[in-house]
Scaffold this active site. Sequence first.
Site: not given
Ligand code: GLN
Length: 450
Positions: A77, A178, A154
């Site tokens: 990532k 995510s 994400s």
């Molecule tokens: N969707 C959540 C956020 O926008 C989690 C994202 C994540 O785990 N990086 O914060």
Amino acid sequence: MSIHDFIKKIKNHEIDIVEHTYKLIEECKEINKEYNYLNTISEDLALNSAREIKIQLKQKNKNIKNKKLLGVAVSVKDAICVKDVETTAGSKILKNYKPLFDAFVIQKVREEGGIIIGKTSQDEFGFGGFSVNVGIGFKVPKNPFDIDRSCGGSSGGAAGLSQKLSNHIALGESTGGSIVEPASFCGVYGLCPTYGRVSRYGLIDFANSLDKIGPIGKNIEDVALLMSVISGYDKNDSTSLNTKNENYESHLKKPVKGMKIGIIKEAFGQGVEREVEKNVYNGIEELEEEGAKAEEISLELPIRYGIGTYYMIATSEASTNLAKYCGMRYGATEKLEGSFNEYFTKVRSSNFGDEAKRRIILGTFARMAGYRDAFYLKAMKVRTLMIQEYKKAFKKFDALVSPTASILPPKFEDIEKLSPLQHYMIDVMTVSPNVAGLPHLNVPVELECS
Ligand code: GLN
């Protein structure tokens, strides 16, 4: 071919690792044309690593045959630092940043003979659940089964690529869901480990008390294998757990028989799509057929207050983390003119995307003197209550079950119509285990699109 069989063939010289890696990189380029899973393809690094392995195999180097990931492609990532490879966390503000060091997890992957193939696309700094909040100038990854739909986020690029590319495992990162949520949208396995189990050294922070690095893969064996490689104590991360290393693959052989499974009552019913509910129940039935005992449990606090608690903590931490990108200490710069405030405003306005700006404002507000007690500190108290509720549940159950996401992957045209709050709701099932520091795993149950 399983990754285990693949590694065997590499060791027995049945597959030429350089040729294989070359083909795999070409395949990545092809996939990327349509799906946008990789922000950077690290072709030179991958081919050099493959050549090195080939030489060592030829020389019959003693250690080479013990390498757990020998020749296996690993994607990373974009929030995780890889030495000399552009690492942006999906943000324009970090464009052209090439770290001078490898993150802990990358060191581990390389030590075990893994081949880094590139950096996967994501929401800017991890801010999103659909991978549509990519930074300015970045491309949105698309669902491997239907390019009009989201692959979740994400870690969207990581999950999509895991579905499309064989003989590959991905390194994802999660703050509130995510890893598991994109894994569910792309029909692959994703493991978000216990907080502290995997070092965050070399991870570009979103929210330090929540961030976790974990594996995503097409098979559970691949996920367990990568988890065994990347977990363990690291003195460079003060939150790293100093417990003995585990062999996660050995857990896979344990029987399900006799396991007590809690079905989270509030995670079903209103707001959950019928197909999702049906398929998760089918999965639970399979576990019961294997001898697990399933029973309903009410976990109202985590489901009802998870989103509110998570967003107060996550945005508070994110807003402090992003303060360093001011055009002087880190990241993009602009022509130096005007007052400090004018300069910082110019840099941050033109390099952060809308969602990053929203979170900076929200987080700064939640931490401000006068509001701190009502928002940030209140959220920290609810966090403690949630941990207690989970602890109680785990006295009775070995594992808890819920859908990972309450809906099937939505179409981009429908995501466009969502308000910020509706975006945040996508993680209603997954924020709470993150807030409590608990591990969670996405297990694909069925592939279905209405
Ligand atoms: N969707 C959540 C956020 O926008 C989690 C994202 C994540 O785990 N990086 O914060």
